[in-house]
Design a protein around this motif. Structure first.
Motif, PDB file in Angstrom:
ATOM      1  N   ALA A 106     -72.175 -20.804  34.745  1.00 31.10           N
ATOM      2  CA  ALA A 106     -73.456 -20.531  35.402  1.00 31.10           C
ATOM      3  C   ALA A 106     -74.310 -19.565  34.589  1.00 31.10           C
ATOM      4  O   ALA A 106     -75.535 -19.710  34.534  1.00 31.10           O
ATOM      5  N   GLU A 107     -73.686 -18.608  33.940  1.00 30.47           N
ATOM      6  CA  GLU A 107     -74.437 -17.640  33.138  1.00 30.47           C
ATOM      7  C   GLU A 107     -75.148 -18.319  31.976  1.00 30.47           C
ATOM      8  O   GLU A 107     -76.299 -17.999  31.675  1.00 30.47           O
ATOM      9  N   GLU A 108     -74.470 -19.270  31.314  1.00 30.69           N
ATOM     10  CA  GLU A 108     -75.113 -20.012  30.218  1.00 30.69           C
ATOM     11  C   GLU A 108     -76.255 -20.874  30.746  1.00 30.69           C
ATOM     12  O   GLU A 108     -77.302 -20.976  30.108  1.00 30.69           O
ATOM     13  N   VAL A 109     -76.073 -21.501  31.900  1.00 30.99           N
ATOM     14  CA  VAL A 109     -77.139 -22.307  32.495  1.00 30.99           C
ATOM     15  C   VAL A 109     -78.351 -21.426  32.772  1.00 30.99           C
ATOM     16  O   VAL A 109     -79.485 -21.762  32.412  1.00 30.99           O
ATOM     17  N   GLY A 123     -84.194 -12.645  41.422  1.00 30.82           N
ATOM     18  CA  GLY A 123     -83.059 -11.746  41.599  1.00 30.82           C
ATOM     19  C   GLY A 123     -83.035 -11.302  43.048  1.00 30.82           C
ATOM     20  O   GLY A 123     -84.016 -11.472  43.747  1.00 30.82           O
ATOM     21  N   PRO A 124     -81.976 -10.776  43.563  1.00 29.93           N
ATOM     22  CA  PRO A 124     -80.684 -10.653  42.905  1.00 29.93           C
ATOM     23  C   PRO A 124     -80.053 -12.021  42.662  1.00 29.93           C
ATOM     24  O   PRO A 124     -80.370 -12.988  43.348  1.00 29.93           O
ATOM     25  N   ARG A 125     -79.148 -12.075  41.720  1.00 31.53           N
ATOM     26  CA  ARG A 125     -78.666 -13.361  41.217  1.00 31.53           C
ATOM     27  C   ARG A 125     -77.384 -13.883  41.848  1.00 31.53           C
ATOM     28  O   ARG A 125     -76.947 -14.957  41.500  1.00 31.53           O
ATOM     29  N   ASP A 126     -76.756 -13.158  42.722  1.00 35.79           N
ATOM     30  CA  ASP A 126     -75.465 -13.594  43.271  1.00 35.79           C
ATOM     31  C   ASP A 126     -75.539 -14.997  43.865  1.00 35.79           C
ATOM     32  O   ASP A 126     -74.725 -15.871  43.541  1.00 35.79           O
ATOM     33  N   GLU A 127     -76.525 -15.233  44.723  1.00 39.84           N
ATOM     34  CA  GLU A 127     -76.658 -16.545  45.379  1.00 39.84           C
ATOM     35  C   GLU A 127     -77.004 -17.629  44.366  1.00 39.84           C
ATOM     36  O   GLU A 127     -76.462 -18.739  44.406  1.00 39.84           O
ATOM     37  N   LYS A 134     -71.735 -24.413  41.158  1.00 44.11           N
ATOM     38  CA  LYS A 134     -71.342 -25.621  41.902  1.00 44.11           C
ATOM     39  C   LYS A 134     -71.944 -26.904  41.334  1.00 44.11           C
ATOM     40  O   LYS A 134     -71.683 -27.984  41.851  1.00 44.11           O
ATOM     41  N   LEU A 135     -72.752 -26.804  40.276  1.00 45.30           N
ATOM     42  CA  LEU A 135     -73.368 -28.005  39.704  1.00 45.30           C
ATOM     43  C   LEU A 135     -72.310 -28.985  39.233  1.00 45.30           C
ATOM     44  O   LEU A 135     -71.289 -28.574  38.667  1.00 45.30           O
TER      45      LEU A 135
END
Length: 137
Positions: A106-109, A123-127, A134-135
């Motif tokens: 997810a971080e790379e996406v 942000g915030p980015r948690d959600e 989940k992609l």
């Protein structure tokens, strides 16, 4: 813009393109990995506003719509065409070369969305990160 009839291959800022008649349809093509590839097909049949409304409603609300279950992003910077489907990034160069990258997490996406597609993520980015994780692969 592309000429509709009789022009053959046409140079664009993103590489060569052409419009090919196929029966009553027209295919818009470009070179991907050294071969002509259809990007999309259209007809000259007149459309009413209701046609667009129904199609847009379906694509944005039906549970089977790919637009609700997958991440699709495109951008056309000069000399390239960028496309991303979920974790797969494709970079099509004007000379016909194509680079493909499988994003690991997810971080790379999120990083590609910001740096290559110039999308300011909330942000915030948690959600957001949970959703990107989940992609489909």
């Amino acid at each position: 813009p592309l000429h509709l009839r009789g022009e053959g291959d046409q140079e664009t800022p993103h590489g060569p393109a052409r419009v090919v008649p196929v029966g009553e349809h027209f295919d818009v093509q470009t070179v991907v990995d050294g071969a002509w590839t259809t990007l999309y097909r259209f007809m000259l049949e007149e459309q009413s506003p209701a046609d667009y409304e129904v199609a847009n409603w379906f694509c944005s609300t039906h549970p089977d719509s790919r637009f609700l279950t997958e991440l699709m992003v495109a951008r056309l910077p000069t000399g390239r065409r960028l496309g991303m489907l979920n974790h797969r990034l494709s970079i099509h160069h004007a000379d016909g070369r194509t680079e493909r990258h499988e994003l690991k997490n997810a971080e790379e996406v999120a990083d590609v969305l910001e740096k290559e597609f110039l999308i300011q993520l909330p942000g915030p980015r948690d959600e957001l990160m949970a959703a990107l994780a989940k992609l489909p692969r």
